[in-house]
Design an enzyme around this catalytic site. Structure first.
Site, mmCIF file in Angstrom:
data_model
loop_
_atom_site.group_PDB
_atom_site.id
_atom_site.type_symbol
_atom_site.label_atom_id
_atom_site.label_comp_id
_atom_site.label_asym_id
_atom_site.label_seq_id
_atom_site.Cartn_x
_atom_site.Cartn_y
_atom_site.Cartn_z
ATOM 1 C CD GLN A 131 8.386 -3.090 -2.210
ATOM 2 O OE1 GLN A 131 7.429 -2.766 -2.901
ATOM 3 N NE2 GLN A 131 9.540 -3.470 -2.741
ATOM 4 C CG HIS A 182 9.107 -13.866 -2.556
ATOM 5 N ND1 HIS A 182 10.163 -13.097 -2.986
ATOM 6 C CD2 HIS A 182 8.067 -13.565 -3.384
ATOM 7 C CE1 HIS A 182 9.786 -12.359 -4.014
ATOM 8 N NE2 HIS A 182 8.528 -12.623 -4.282
ATOM 9 C CG ASP A 183 4.749 -11.751 -3.119
ATOM 10 O OD1 ASP A 183 5.772 -11.071 -2.918
ATOM 11 O OD2 ASP A 183 4.268 -11.928 -4.254
ATOM 12 C CE1 TYR A 242 -7.185 -6.575 -12.526
ATOM 13 C CE2 TYR A 242 -5.303 -6.033 -11.156
ATOM 14 C CZ TYR A 242 -6.073 -6.962 -11.822
ATOM 15 O OH TYR A 242 -5.710 -8.287 -11.797
ATOM 16 N N GLY A 256 -8.264 -16.632 -13.296
ATOM 17 C CA GLY A 256 -8.577 -17.060 -11.942
ATOM 18 C C GLY A 256 -7.692 -16.414 -10.896
ATOM 19 C CG ASP A 257 -7.606 -14.660 -6.338
ATOM 20 O OD1 ASP A 257 -6.820 -15.438 -5.763
ATOM 21 O OD2 ASP A 257 -7.878 -13.531 -5.889
ATOM 22 C CG PHE A 258 -2.995 -18.390 -7.041
ATOM 23 C CD1 PHE A 258 -2.820 -17.895 -5.765
ATOM 24 C CD2 PHE A 258 -2.167 -17.932 -8.054
ATOM 25 C CE1 PHE A 258 -1.848 -16.955 -5.479
ATOM 26 C CE2 PHE A 258 -1.177 -16.980 -7.777
ATOM 27 C CZ PHE A 258 -1.024 -16.491 -6.493
ATOM 28 C CG ASN A 262 12.241 -5.218 -1.508
ATOM 29 O OD1 ASN A 262 11.906 -4.056 -1.294
ATOM 30 N ND2 ASN A 262 11.821 -5.894 -2.558
#
Length: 347
Positions: free
Chosen positions: A308, A257-258, A149, A237-239, A304
């Site tokens: 991560q 998947h995160d 950001y 927005g932030d869901f 991965n």
């Protein structure tokens, strides 16, 4: 233990696997140095020396790189009066040049500069069962996103990466089911609007809203979504933190998947509460086979996610169970034959 007297099979497959990262880094280096872009921009075939001079590299190093790219079928070579002249193959022209609408250039850069380094710690990740991002880069993946950001240039690179996958399989996932009955669609975490564009193209009577963080939407409007695309709207927005407006369909593409199982269930339950009767959610993810025997790409993606993030790749039945636990019914799975598949649930 006695070994068979039969002549052992030549281990070509193992040798190919052992050389896998050499192949990847060779392709990545050609991308990073600008080889494919230079050959695309120039109207004539170029020699190794000319390419080295234009890209400010050593002549010997460039000759070796170009030779390897020919072997990988990423470049063509022709002999002209005893001199080797190089050009792009169709594959590299379409997918490895920055200006191509189907470019994977930014994915290549991310693999080279991020995933490659994280995978240096894959053994530690397996031993510890947790992300190695901080060990690889000195900051957590969350801290990295916050850092993005502070730099428009770095954020643009990240968004170009996110955009590139849908350049090659976006149409497949949004048309895996007939979504024409859903006239109001929210793409949660829609980033650059790549999937929104595919929805607009496939469903001319639908309006698509990209729901994402304010800075992401600012960058999307500046670099990815043109003013002419009237049926693509933005909603900040932030869901996880902010309300999710009512819509006919919600898309969650490469989102679940995160996250851990609990976070996935939290988000899906929140989406379900925002749904009215008959509304739905479209989950787009790379699916593992039920016996986890493949596909190899998804298996590698899951590793991965381990190095991560806190997430993982899942089977279709695991996603169906998540959706049903969140309150969705009549959950259907559609495999596309591409990297990503689609799961549709209704309230």
């Amino acid at each position: 233990m006695e070994y068979s007297k039969q002549e052992p099979e030549y281990p070509q497959k193992l040798l190919d696997y052992m050389n896998g990262f050499l192949i990847s880094k060779t392709m990545f280096a050609a991308c990073e140095l600008g080889v494919f872009d230079l050959l695309h921009e120039d109207t004539v075939l170029l020699s190794s020396n000319a390419i080295a001079e234009r890209l400010n590299t050593s002549a010997d190093g460039m000759e070796r790189l170009l030779s390897a790219c020919v072997g990988l079928q990423l470049l063509d070579v022709k002999d002209h009066q005893g001199e080797a002249l190089y050009s792009n193959t169709n594959l590299s022209r379409i997918y490895l040049t920055k200006t191509s609408p189907k470019t994977l250039h930014y994915s290549m850069a991310y693999y080279s500069q991020t995933i490659y380094h994280c995978f240096s710690y894959i053994t530690d990740a397996i031993r510890e069962g947790k992300s190695q991002y901080k060990r690889a880069f000195g900051i957590s993946s969350t801290e990295l996103f916050e850092a993005l950001y502070r730099s428009e240039e770095e954020m643009l690179k990240f968004m170009q990466l996110m955009n590139s996958t849908w350049n090659i399989c976006g149409k497949d996932v949004v048309t895996a089911f007939d979504l024409s009955a859903f006239t109001s669609i929210f793409d949660l975490g829609g980033c650059t609007g790549a999937l929104a564009k595919e929805c607009v193209s496939a469903y001319p009577k639908s309006t698509i809203t990209i729901y994402d963080l304010p800075k992401v939407l600012e960058m999307a409007g500046k670099h990815f979504v043109s003013q002419e695309e009237k049926r693509i709207l933005f909603h900040e927005g932030d869901f996880f933190k902010d309300p999710i407006p009512e819509a006919d369909l919600y898309i969650l593409a490469r989102i679940l998947h995160d996250w851990t199982q609990d976070k996935c269930l939290e988000l899906l339950t929140k989406v379900n509460k925002a749904c009215k009767a008959g509304s739905g959610v479209l989950v787009i993810e790379a699916l593992l086979n039920e016996d986890r025997s493949g596909p190899i790409t998804t298996q590698l993606y899951s590793l991965n996610m381990l190095v991560q993030t806190e997430g993982k790749e899942r089977t279709a039945s695991e996603y169906v169970s998540l959706l049903e636990s969140a309150g969705f019914k009549d959950v259907q799975v559609q495999r596309t034959g591409r990297i990503y598949d689609a799961i549709l649930g209704r309230k």
